[in-house]
Every structure is written in structure tokens, then in C-alpha cells.
Design a protein around this motif. Structure first.
Motif, PDB file in Angstrom:
ATOM      1  N   HIS A  42       0.807  -1.214   0.000  1.00 31.05           N
ATOM      2  CA  HIS A  42       0.000   0.000   0.000  1.00 31.05           C
ATOM      3  C   HIS A  42       0.847   1.275   0.000  1.00 31.05           C
ATOM      4  CE1 HIS A  42      -3.178  -2.844   1.063  1.00 31.05           C
ATOM      5  NE2 HIS A  42      -4.009  -1.939   0.564  1.00 31.05           N
ATOM      6  N   GLY A  43       2.159   1.133  -0.057  1.00 31.81           N
ATOM      7  CA  GLY A  43       3.042   2.287  -0.180  1.00 31.81           C
ATOM      8  C   GLY A  43       3.317   3.043   1.098  1.00 31.81           C
ATOM      9  N   LEU A  44       2.985   2.460   2.255  1.00 36.10           N
ATOM     10  CA  LEU A  44       3.281   3.119   3.532  1.00 36.10           C
ATOM     11  C   LEU A  44       4.726   2.897   3.958  1.00 36.10           C
ATOM     12  CD1 LEU A  44       0.017   2.365   5.531  1.00 36.10           C
ATOM     13  CD2 LEU A  44       0.779   4.570   4.657  1.00 36.10           C
ATOM     14  N   VAL A  45       5.349   1.838   3.422  1.00 32.59           N
ATOM     15  CA  VAL A  45       6.730   1.498   3.765  1.00 32.59           C
ATOM     16  C   VAL A  45       7.501   1.307   2.467  1.00 32.59           C
ATOM     17  CG1 VAL A  45       8.186  -0.182   4.951  1.00 32.59           C
ATOM     18  CG2 VAL A  45       5.943   0.338   5.852  1.00 32.59           C
ATOM     19  N   LYS A  46       8.717   1.853   2.400  1.00 33.66           N
ATOM     20  CA  LYS A  46       9.529   1.723   1.194  1.00 33.66           C
ATOM     21  C   LYS A  46      10.267   0.395   1.137  1.00 33.66           C
ATOM     22  CE  LYS A  46      10.274   6.638   0.461  1.00 33.66           C
ATOM     23  NZ  LYS A  46      11.239   7.719   0.381  1.00 33.66           N
ATOM     24  N   ASP A  47      10.565  -0.180   2.311  1.00 31.17           N
ATOM     25  CA  ASP A  47      11.321  -1.426   2.354  1.00 31.17           C
ATOM     26  C   ASP A  47      10.770  -2.280   3.483  1.00 31.17           C
ATOM     27  OD1 ASP A  47      13.161  -3.413   2.014  1.00 31.17           O
ATOM     28  OD2 ASP A  47      14.887  -2.256   2.705  1.00 31.17           O
ATOM     29  N   THR A  48      10.553  -3.560   3.228  1.00 32.38           N
ATOM     30  CA  THR A  48       9.982  -4.447   4.253  1.00 32.38           C
ATOM     31  C   THR A  48      10.998  -4.803   5.334  1.00 32.38           C
ATOM     32  OG1 THR A  48      10.531  -6.379   2.910  1.00 32.38           O
ATOM     33  CG2 THR A  48       8.312  -5.463   2.674  1.00 32.38           C
ATOM     34  N   ARG A  49      12.277  -4.494   5.096  1.00 32.72           N
ATOM     35  CA  ARG A  49      13.304  -4.837   6.086  1.00 32.72           C
ATOM     36  C   ARG A  49      13.469  -3.776   7.165  1.00 32.72           C
ATOM     37  NH1 ARG A  49      18.000  -5.780   1.949  1.00 32.72           N
ATOM     38  NH2 ARG A  49      16.889  -4.016   1.107  1.00 32.72           N
ATOM     39  N   THR A  50      12.857  -2.596   6.990  1.00 37.49           N
ATOM     40  CA  THR A  50      12.998  -1.548   7.998  1.00 37.49           C
ATOM     41  C   THR A  50      12.220  -1.912   9.257  1.00 37.49           C
ATOM     42  OG1 THR A  50      11.136  -0.351   7.052  1.00 37.49           O
ATOM     43  CG2 THR A  50      13.329   0.324   6.346  1.00 37.49           C
ATOM     44  N   ARG A  51      12.693  -1.420  10.383  1.00 35.60           N
ATOM     45  CA  ARG A  51      12.011  -1.645  11.653  1.00 35.60           C
ATOM     46  C   ARG A  51      10.782  -0.742  11.694  1.00 35.60           C
ATOM     47  NH1 ARG A  51      15.489  -1.093  16.995  1.00 35.60           N
ATOM     48  NH2 ARG A  51      16.384  -2.949  16.130  1.00 35.60           N
ATOM     49  N   LEU A  52       9.648  -1.306  12.009  1.00 34.01           N
ATOM     50  CA  LEU A  52       8.390  -0.570  11.979  1.00 34.01           C
ATOM     51  C   LEU A  52       7.778  -0.500  13.366  1.00 34.01           C
ATOM     52  CD1 LEU A  52       6.888  -2.374   8.876  1.00 34.01           C
ATOM     53  CD2 LEU A  52       8.132  -0.229   8.893  1.00 34.01           C
ATOM     54  N   LYS A  53       7.050   0.588  13.612  1.00 28.16           N
ATOM     55  CA  LYS A  53       6.325   0.718  14.881  1.00 28.16           C
ATOM     56  C   LYS A  53       5.050   1.501  14.628  1.00 28.16           C
ATOM     57  CE  LYS A  53       6.907   1.683  19.734  1.00 28.16           C
ATOM     58  NZ  LYS A  53       7.870   1.949  20.800  1.00 28.16           N
ATOM     59  N   VAL A  54       3.943   0.958  15.103  1.00 33.05           N
ATOM     60  CA  VAL A  54       2.652   1.627  14.981  1.00 33.05           C
ATOM     61  C   VAL A  54       2.480   2.518  16.196  1.00 33.05           C
ATOM     62  CG1 VAL A  54       0.157   1.301  14.856  1.00 33.05           C
ATOM     63  CG2 VAL A  54       1.681  -0.298  13.697  1.00 33.05           C
ATOM     64  N   ILE A  55       2.155   3.797  15.940  1.00 31.51           N
ATOM     65  CA  ILE A  55       1.936   4.742  17.048  1.00 31.51           C
ATOM     66  C   ILE A  55       0.484   5.212  17.022  1.00 31.51           C
ATOM     67  CG2 ILE A  55       4.332   5.515  17.163  1.00 31.51           C
ATOM     68  CD1 ILE A  55       3.493   7.981  15.562  1.00 31.51           C
ATOM     69  N   TRP A  56      -0.012   5.528  18.203  1.00 34.74           N
ATOM     70  CA  TRP A  56      -1.393   5.967  18.343  1.00 34.74           C
ATOM     71  C   TRP A  56      -1.496   7.416  17.903  1.00 34.74           C
ATOM     72  CZ3 TRP A  56      -4.156   8.219  22.968  1.00 34.74           C
ATOM     73  CH2 TRP A  56      -5.536   8.166  22.785  1.00 34.74           C
ATOM     74  N   SER A  57      -2.516   7.713  17.089  1.00 34.28           N
ATOM     75  CA  SER A  57      -2.662   9.070  16.568  1.00 34.28           C
ATOM     76  C   SER A  57      -3.989   9.689  17.003  1.00 34.28           C
ATOM     77  CB  SER A  57      -2.543   9.049  15.044  1.00 34.28           C
ATOM     78  OG  SER A  57      -3.499   8.156  14.500  1.00 34.28           O
ATOM     79  N   GLN A  58      -4.395   9.424  18.243  1.00 34.69           N
ATOM     80  CA  GLN A  58      -5.605  10.017  18.836  1.00 34.69           C
ATOM     81  C   GLN A  58      -6.854   9.700  18.024  1.00 34.69           C
ATOM     82  OE1 GLN A  58      -5.353  11.708  21.777  1.00 34.69           O
ATOM     83  NE2 GLN A  58      -3.154  11.543  21.825  1.00 34.69           N
TER      84      GLN A  58
END
Length: 153
Positions: free
Chosen positions: A98-114
């Protein structure tokens, strides 16, 4: 208060050093420079960092800059962006598609956005902040995070 009574605070103005004015001043004869040597003479100061011919510290240390080697950057993804995807099961590959991440190997973290979570999300192999985890679990979702399968960790 009058203009002619204004004085600076006690100790804020320090009298300048008047050297060579006799023994009683404490700065007579050698004027506080000690005896002999390069620093006692006029113009006798060496450059900053000079260590008497020894290899100076700034040249002995390795020039590696200020970045921490081996440090991985964490890409943060807002919880509101995950809700816009339209899928319930979310993992790094889905985010890449879906284009939210450029590379699947990067470390990802979901943050709360109110935002309010209105559907049950199942997040796999992505780190989640405490606020985001609470919002996901409150809506009936789940966070599945295994250290071995998580990309970039």
C-alpha cells in the motif's frame, strides 16, 4: 530610587587584573605567569590541542563521526493510516503493497494518533506503542509480535 544611587550588584563587577604593580598586589614581578617556559614569555602560546610534539588527542582518535554504527532507524506508522488501508490483517508486506513502507526490512512501529479504532485489526510482526495497543485491543483486535519473524529486529 534615584539614578545617582543605582549600583551594580555586589560581586557582579570584578576589577581587572593589574599586573606588575608590586609584591603587595599579588601579581608583581612575574605577573602571575610563573618562572620561565614558553607560557611565561610574551606571545608564547601554542595552538589549541598542541601536546608538546606528542600526537594530539584529536588525531589519535578514529574519525568515525557522530552516527551510531549498527543503529537501525525505526519508521513510525500512524494508527489512522492503518485504518485507511481497509484490511484487517496487517503485516510489513501489506504496508509495502500500500506504499506506507519503502522497504519491508525496515524496523516498523505503529503509534497511536488520537483516533478511534472502529474495526478489529490484527497486526503481525510490527512493534506497537502502548497507546496504539490499548486502542486496538479495546476494539477487539490483536497484536501478534514474534521476535524471530519480525523484520529488521
Amino acid at each position: 530610587m534615584k539614578l545617582n544611587t543605582i549600583k551594580p550588584a555586589i560581586g557582579s563587577n570584578v576589577a581587572r587584573r593589574r599586573v606588575g604593580r608590586g609584591i603587595g598586589s599579588g601579581l608583581g614581578k612575574t605577573c602571575g605567569r610563573g618562572h620561565k617556559g614558553q607560557k611565561s614569555r610574551a606571545g608564547g602560546f601554542h595552538k589549541v590541542g598542541f601536546e608538546g610534539g606528542q600526537m594530539p588527542l584529536q588525531r589519535r582518535l578514529p574519525k568515525r563521526g557522530f552516527t551510531i554504527y549498527g543503529k537501525q532507524a525505526t519508521q513510525e506508522i500512524k494508527l489512522s493510516d492503518l485504518l485507511k488501508i481497509g484490511q484487517n490483517a496487517i503485516d510489513p508486506n501489506v504496508l509495502f503493497e500500500h506504499g506506507l513502507v519503502k522497504d519491508t526490512r525496515t524496523r516498523l512501529k505503529v503509534i497511536w494518533s488520537q483516533c478511534t479504532v472502529d474495526k478489529a485489526l490484527i497486526i503481525k510482526n510490527i512493534q506497537v506503542s502502548q497507546g496504539a495497543r490499548a486502542a486496538i485491543e479495546q476494539s477487539g483486535g490483536a497484536v501478534e509480535f514474534t521476535q524471530k519473524e519480525a523484520n529488521g529486529i
